[in-house]
Design an enzyme around this catalytic site. Sequence first.
Site, short mmCIF file in Angstrom:
data_model
loop_
_atom_site.label_atom_id
_atom_site.label_comp_id
_atom_site.label_asym_id
_atom_site.label_seq_id
_atom_site.Cartn_x
_atom_site.Cartn_y
_atom_site.Cartn_z
N PHE A 13 0.99 -1.38 0.07
CA PHE A 13 -0.03 0.09 0.04
C PHE A 13 0.88 1.29 -0.04
O PHE A 13 0.69 2.35 -0.60
CB PHE A 13 -0.68 0.01 1.36
CG PHE A 13 -1.96 -0.87 1.13
CD1 PHE A 13 -3.25 -0.58 1.88
CD2 PHE A 13 -2.17 -1.91 0.50
CE1 PHE A 13 -4.24 -1.40 1.90
CE2 PHE A 13 -3.20 -2.95 0.41
CZ PHE A 13 -4.41 -2.66 1.23
N PHE A 121 0.65 7.68 2.98
CA PHE A 121 0.75 6.27 2.18
C PHE A 121 -0.64 6.29 1.52
O PHE A 121 -0.72 7.08 0.48
CB PHE A 121 0.62 5.22 3.33
CG PHE A 121 2.00 4.97 3.98
CD1 PHE A 121 3.15 4.37 3.62
CD2 PHE A 121 2.20 5.71 5.27
CE1 PHE A 121 4.19 4.57 4.34
CE2 PHE A 121 3.29 5.47 5.86
CZ PHE A 121 4.35 4.99 5.48
N SER A 122 -1.29 5.11 1.33
CA SER A 122 -2.32 5.15 0.06
C SER A 122 -3.43 5.99 0.27
O SER A 122 -4.48 5.82 -0.30
CB SER A 122 -2.79 3.61 0.20
OG SER A 122 -1.64 2.83 -0.32
N VAL A 123 -3.82 6.52 1.19
CA VAL A 123 -4.78 7.78 1.21
C VAL A 123 -4.61 8.59 -0.11
O VAL A 123 -5.59 8.90 -0.58
CB VAL A 123 -4.63 8.67 2.73
CG1 VAL A 123 -5.64 9.91 2.30
CG2 VAL A 123 -5.11 7.82 3.78
#
Length: 386
Positions: A13, A121-123
């Site tokens: 991710f 991160f994957s936000v």
Amino acid sequence: MRTVLGLAAALAFGGGAAAQVPVKPDVPSILVWSPQQQADWYRSIESVYKVETVARGDKVRPLPRAARQVAPTWTHAGKSWTVRDYMDAHRVSGVLVLKDGQIVLEEYGLGRGPDDRWTSFSVAKSVTSTLAGAAIRDGKITSLASPVTDYIPELKGSGYDGVTVRQLLMMSSGVKWNEDYADPNSDVARSVSLPIEPGKNPLVTYMARLPRAHEPGTLFNYNTGETDLVGILVSRATGKSLAAYASEKIWRPYGMERDAIWMVDPAGHERGGCCMSITLRDYGRIGQFMLDGGMADGTAVLPDGWTTEATTPQIVKGAPPPGYGYFWWMRPQGGYEARGIFGQGILIVPEEKLVVVVNSAWPTAVGQELGAARLALYEAIRAAAK
């Protein structure tokens, strides 16, 4: 939950270490930073990796403090909890709750303050999908039904022939992809360690070699490479960097309080799937922007109905219940989320006009107890804010 969303796969991710471009010598992988390195570098990622700036505008959208503040208490795992208890136990740098567009709770930890950014991160994936919607509204992407190869012609003749923009946003291209980060021969590991060829994007080159495993649009398969691919597609379509386009469509018109920064890959392109750095209140403004239907300064940024479509189940087979949207996670408890490893999240519950932001430096990327504890926090906040 599917194996692909287990710990090994979830490490992806945030992408592999080779997907980042260090500016500080001898930096260990972001996935194995010590607690002190997390606390220091998550809020100053630009001192570690190369980034681009998402510029704010001249006006700041106010987030007034509500007359009624909330102080949730709850029981979880046989213990009584407050928000501060949760933050101290789970290495949380910030919790922000907006109700009806007003702050009803704002707390900081790990030495962070209101002006400090924190890595997403994957936000960032959810921001990238929102920029894809803006590009459709602008006529730069013809429609969700447009073939991916219209914008990334290097993919012609590959497993991406006939795959649409919508199918990429649903993570259902049907292209074979191994997301097992623990396997050094997996696609997610190999795709970020390719040599740079002049005039070519190494990720596109890698993705063009992948075969088809399923009919497009039929099966959800978590694919970090394709989220970066969407970022490349948006940049190609708009003729602008992701950072510049995010500034134009969201940061400036919606009134973000501080510049964001966006980590770049070895080719110098912002990573569509990872690693923006944003202040706690600006994370909240992203959630409020979605609640506002993608309107900024009285102008529609997104196509009519986009925020509803993107955040309701678009594919069910293979996805965690109740399904997956356009780089947004659906929640069985209601609402939808942008999620990132090590405890990053934006929870949005439209029916309650509620936004909850949590930024953390968890000791591990994911974990069953970590997830359960955060869910208990979310539900306690929802109850307190009613």
